[in-house]
Scaffold this motif. Structure first.
Motif, PDB file in Angstrom:
ATOM      1  N   SER A   1       0.846  -1.207   0.000  1.00 44.65           N
ATOM      2  CA  SER A   1       0.000   0.000   0.000  1.00 44.65           C
ATOM      3  C   SER A   1       0.878   1.252   0.000  1.00 44.65           C
ATOM      4  O   SER A   1       1.874   1.302   0.725  1.00 44.65           O
ATOM      5  CB  SER A   1      -0.892   0.034   1.236  1.00 44.65           C
ATOM      6  OG  SER A   1      -1.834  -0.998   1.176  1.00 44.65           O
ATOM      7  N   PRO A   2       0.505   2.267  -0.795  1.00 45.87           N
ATOM      8  CA  PRO A   2       1.361   3.461  -0.902  1.00 45.87           C
ATOM      9  C   PRO A   2       1.530   4.224   0.404  1.00 45.87           C
ATOM     10  O   PRO A   2       2.510   4.942   0.577  1.00 45.87           O
ATOM     11  CB  PRO A   2       0.641   4.326  -1.952  1.00 45.87           C
ATOM     12  CG  PRO A   2      -0.746   3.778  -2.060  1.00 45.87           C
ATOM     13  CD  PRO A   2      -0.666   2.333  -1.696  1.00 45.87           C
ATOM     14  N   GLU A   3       0.573   4.057   1.343  1.00 48.70           N
ATOM     15  CA  GLU A   3       0.673   4.831   2.588  1.00 48.70           C
ATOM     16  C   GLU A   3       1.583   4.176   3.642  1.00 48.70           C
ATOM     17  O   GLU A   3       1.886   4.777   4.677  1.00 48.70           O
ATOM     18  CB  GLU A   3      -0.731   5.052   3.187  1.00 48.70           C
ATOM     19  CG  GLU A   3      -1.352   3.854   3.908  1.00 48.70           C
ATOM     20  CD  GLU A   3      -2.024   2.859   2.970  1.00 48.70           C
ATOM     21  OE1 GLU A   3      -2.621   1.911   3.493  1.00 48.70           O
ATOM     22  OE2 GLU A   3      -1.944   3.033   1.740  1.00 48.70           O
ATOM     23  N   ILE A   4       2.012   2.931   3.373  1.00 50.45           N
ATOM     24  CA  ILE A   4       2.820   2.217   4.362  1.00 50.45           C
ATOM     25  C   ILE A   4       4.204   2.864   4.483  1.00 50.45           C
ATOM     26  O   ILE A   4       4.885   3.092   3.486  1.00 50.45           O
ATOM     27  CB  ILE A   4       2.972   0.719   3.986  1.00 50.45           C
ATOM     28  CG1 ILE A   4       1.614   0.018   4.002  1.00 50.45           C
ATOM     29  CG2 ILE A   4       3.950   0.009   4.896  1.00 50.45           C
ATOM     30  CD1 ILE A   4       0.989  -0.106   5.372  1.00 50.45           C
ATOM     31  N   GLU A   5       4.614   3.148   5.727  1.00 53.79           N
ATOM     32  CA  GLU A   5       5.936   3.717   5.990  1.00 53.79           C
ATOM     33  C   GLU A   5       6.885   2.616   6.460  1.00 53.79           C
ATOM     34  O   GLU A   5       6.461   1.526   6.845  1.00 53.79           O
ATOM     35  CB  GLU A   5       5.841   4.831   7.052  1.00 53.79           C
ATOM     36  CG  GLU A   5       5.056   6.052   6.605  1.00 53.79           C
ATOM     37  CD  GLU A   5       5.735   6.793   5.449  1.00 53.79           C
ATOM     38  OE1 GLU A   5       6.976   6.771   5.369  1.00 53.79           O
ATOM     39  OE2 GLU A   5       5.014   7.377   4.622  1.00 53.79           O
TER      40      GLU A   5
ATOM     41  N   THR B   1       6.205   0.961   9.900  1.00 50.37           N
ATOM     42  CA  THR B   1       5.062   0.036   9.889  1.00 50.37           C
ATOM     43  C   THR B   1       5.470  -1.307   9.297  1.00 50.37           C
ATOM     44  O   THR B   1       5.099  -2.373   9.801  1.00 50.37           O
ATOM     45  CB  THR B   1       3.903   0.640   9.066  1.00 50.37           C
ATOM     46  OG1 THR B   1       3.669   1.974   9.505  1.00 50.37           O
ATOM     47  CG2 THR B   1       2.625  -0.174   9.201  1.00 50.37           C
TER      48      THR B   1
ATOM     49  N   LYS C   1       7.647   9.052  -3.644  1.00 58.73           N
ATOM     50  CA  LYS C   1       6.459   8.226  -3.397  1.00 58.73           C
ATOM     51  C   LYS C   1       6.828   6.753  -3.513  1.00 58.73           C
ATOM     52  O   LYS C   1       7.680   6.371  -4.321  1.00 58.73           O
ATOM     53  CB  LYS C   1       5.350   8.569  -4.401  1.00 58.73           C
ATOM     54  CG  LYS C   1       4.683   9.917  -4.119  1.00 58.73           C
ATOM     55  CD  LYS C   1       3.550  10.178  -5.096  1.00 58.73           C
ATOM     56  CE  LYS C   1       2.858  11.507  -4.769  1.00 58.73           C
ATOM     57  NZ  LYS C   1       1.826  11.847  -5.766  1.00 58.73           N
ATOM     58  N   SER C   2       6.172   5.936  -2.704  1.00 55.79           N
ATOM     59  CA  SER C   2       6.434   4.494  -2.714  1.00 55.79           C
ATOM     60  C   SER C   2       6.101   3.903  -4.073  1.00 55.79           C
ATOM     61  O   SER C   2       5.108   4.252  -4.703  1.00 55.79           O
ATOM     62  CB  SER C   2       5.585   3.814  -1.635  1.00 55.79           C
ATOM     63  OG  SER C   2       5.591   2.407  -1.811  1.00 55.79           O
TER      64      SER C   2
ATOM     65  N   ARG D   1      11.359   3.784  -3.425  1.00 54.18           N
ATOM     66  CA  ARG D   1      10.644   5.032  -3.719  1.00 54.18           C
ATOM     67  C   ARG D   1      11.137   5.656  -5.021  1.00 54.18           C
ATOM     68  O   ARG D   1      12.282   5.439  -5.427  1.00 54.18           O
ATOM     69  CB  ARG D   1      10.840   6.038  -2.573  1.00 54.18           C
ATOM     70  CG  ARG D   1      10.285   5.558  -1.246  1.00 54.18           C
ATOM     71  CD  ARG D   1      10.456   6.596  -0.146  1.00 54.18           C
ATOM     72  NE  ARG D   1       9.996   6.094   1.137  1.00 54.18           N
ATOM     73  CZ  ARG D   1       8.731   6.085   1.530  1.00 54.18           C
ATOM     74  NH1 ARG D   1       7.797   6.569   0.733  1.00 54.18           N
ATOM     75  NH2 ARG D   1       8.393   5.606   2.721  1.00 54.18           N
TER      76      ARG D   1
ATOM     77  N   GLY E   1      -2.116  -2.514   5.676  1.00 52.38           N
ATOM     78  CA  GLY E   1      -2.756  -1.298   5.169  1.00 52.38           C
ATOM     79  C   GLY E   1      -3.980  -1.686   4.359  1.00 52.38           C
ATOM     80  O   GLY E   1      -4.813  -2.481   4.789  1.00 52.38           O
ATOM     81  N   SER E   2      -4.074  -1.173   3.126  1.00 49.18           N
ATOM     82  CA  SER E   2      -5.272  -1.409   2.309  1.00 49.18           C
ATOM     83  C   SER E   2      -5.080  -2.495   1.260  1.00 49.18           C
ATOM     84  O   SER E   2      -5.910  -2.663   0.382  1.00 49.18           O
ATOM     85  CB  SER E   2      -5.664  -0.085   1.620  1.00 49.18           C
ATOM     86  OG  SER E   2      -4.581   0.372   0.823  1.00 49.18           O
ATOM     87  N   ARG E   3      -3.951  -3.245   1.331  1.00 46.54           N
ATOM     88  CA  ARG E   3      -3.702  -4.269   0.322  1.00 46.54           C
ATOM     89  C   ARG E   3      -3.163  -5.560   0.944  1.00 46.54           C
ATOM     90  O   ARG E   3      -2.599  -5.556   2.032  1.00 46.54           O
ATOM     91  CB  ARG E   3      -2.669  -3.775  -0.705  1.00 46.54           C
ATOM     92  CG  ARG E   3      -3.182  -2.699  -1.637  1.00 46.54           C
ATOM     93  CD  ARG E   3      -2.123  -2.373  -2.672  1.00 46.54           C
ATOM     94  NE  ARG E   3      -2.428  -1.156  -3.420  1.00 46.54           N
ATOM     95  CZ  ARG E   3      -1.577  -0.552  -4.214  1.00 46.54           C
ATOM     96  NH1 ARG E   3      -0.361  -1.032  -4.369  1.00 46.54           N
ATOM     97  NH2 ARG E   3      -1.921   0.548  -4.868  1.00 46.54           N
TER      98      ARG E   3
END
Length: 278
Positions: A103-107, A110, A134-135, A128, A162-164
């Motif tokens: 997921s692109p929001e994962i840092e 996490t 951006k991831s 990135r 995350g979302s995936r």
């Protein structure tokens, strides 16, 4: 007293095509290099450790080479170890996992927390875009122990983060440049032109080392290197097992390096690079 002082440099930010031989010859222009190792890891830029025979030479090399342009990249040179500054560890033998569909929001933190229960993580990096940061939707996680990496692959494949739902597998290392190319890769030979262009137009001094202590002699050096052209000066360091040979022309010196590097002289495996011009 010198024994307690650092002699090893960390070198970063150099082109991926650079070989250990080429890096060795670049730093050998400062003084004799004892060891050179390039570390190549998945998704990381290569970096290297260069060890000199003494602290003074290493210190001179640090000053001369840090921020120097080499193949259009500004090298970063620092002490491999310094007080309060942990050296970059060699993790090239560790076990890398590829993580896809991220997921692109994962840092990074996490991601590390998700894999931490499986064992000791030595490296964790999200790939990135260099411009936008951006991831790119994938990452690499490395474990010290293979069994722990294997367990993480089996347990985390298909898990939601995350979302995936992520994919996990063994990382396939990015192949090094082919050894047949004339880039100076170990096992392949750089061309005459590439050797010629490694140093200044006026340099005609060659370093040859790798001899056992007290085996090398001025007669031996003259006999081998005299075949490539007229020699102006020879400096032999018998106890250290190396010599500097100054030719009258750069062309003769280039031929000497091309023919001698990674060969045997009297049964001694030797390395041959450009020496310091003066």
């Amino acid at each position: 007293m010198d024994e307690s002082q650092p002699k090893t440099l960390y070198v970063g930010n150099f082109d991926n095509s650079v070989s250990e031989e080429l890096l060795w010859s670049l730093f050998a222009q400062i003084d004799m290099v004892k060891n050179c190792k390039i570390i190549r890891e998945p998704a990381n830029d290569p970096y290297a450790f260069i060890e000199f025979t003494n602290h003074q030479s290493a210190s001179t090399a640090l000053t001369a080479m840090n921020k120097r342009l080499f193949l259009d990249k500004e090298m970063k040179v620092n002490w491999a170890t310094s007080p309060g500054n942990q050296p970059k560890a060699d993790t090239s033998s560790h076990h890398y996992i590829f993580v896809g569909d991220l997921s692109p929001e994962i840092e990074t933190e996490t991601l590390r927390e998700a894999f931490a229960p499986f064992g000791e993580i030595s490296n964790c990096r999200i790939v990135r875009d260099p411009q936008t940061l951006k991831s790119k939707g994938c990452a690499f996680v490395s474990f010290v122990k293979k069994a722990e990496a294997q367990n993480a692959i089996q347990s985390m494949n298909g898990q939601w983060l995350g979302s995936r739902s992520i994919r996990t597998n063994w990382s396939t290392r990015k192949p090094q440049p082919p050894r047949e190319t004339s880039k100076g890769i170990k096992g392949g030979k750089p061309s005459y032109e590439e050797i010629y262009n490694q140093t200044s137009p006026t340099n005609a001094t060659v370093y040859c080392g790798g001899f056992a202590a007290n085996v090398i002699s001025e007669e031996l050096v003259h006999k081998h290197f005299g075949q490539f052209g007229a020699i102006q000066d020879i400096r032999v360091f018998k106890d250290k097992g190396y010599a500097f040979i100054k030719f009258t022309t750069k062309e003769a010196a280039t031929h000497a390096i091309e023919a001698t590097h990674n060969t045997d002289i009297n049964g001694q495996p030797v390395k041959c690079f450009w020496g310091k011009e003066n």
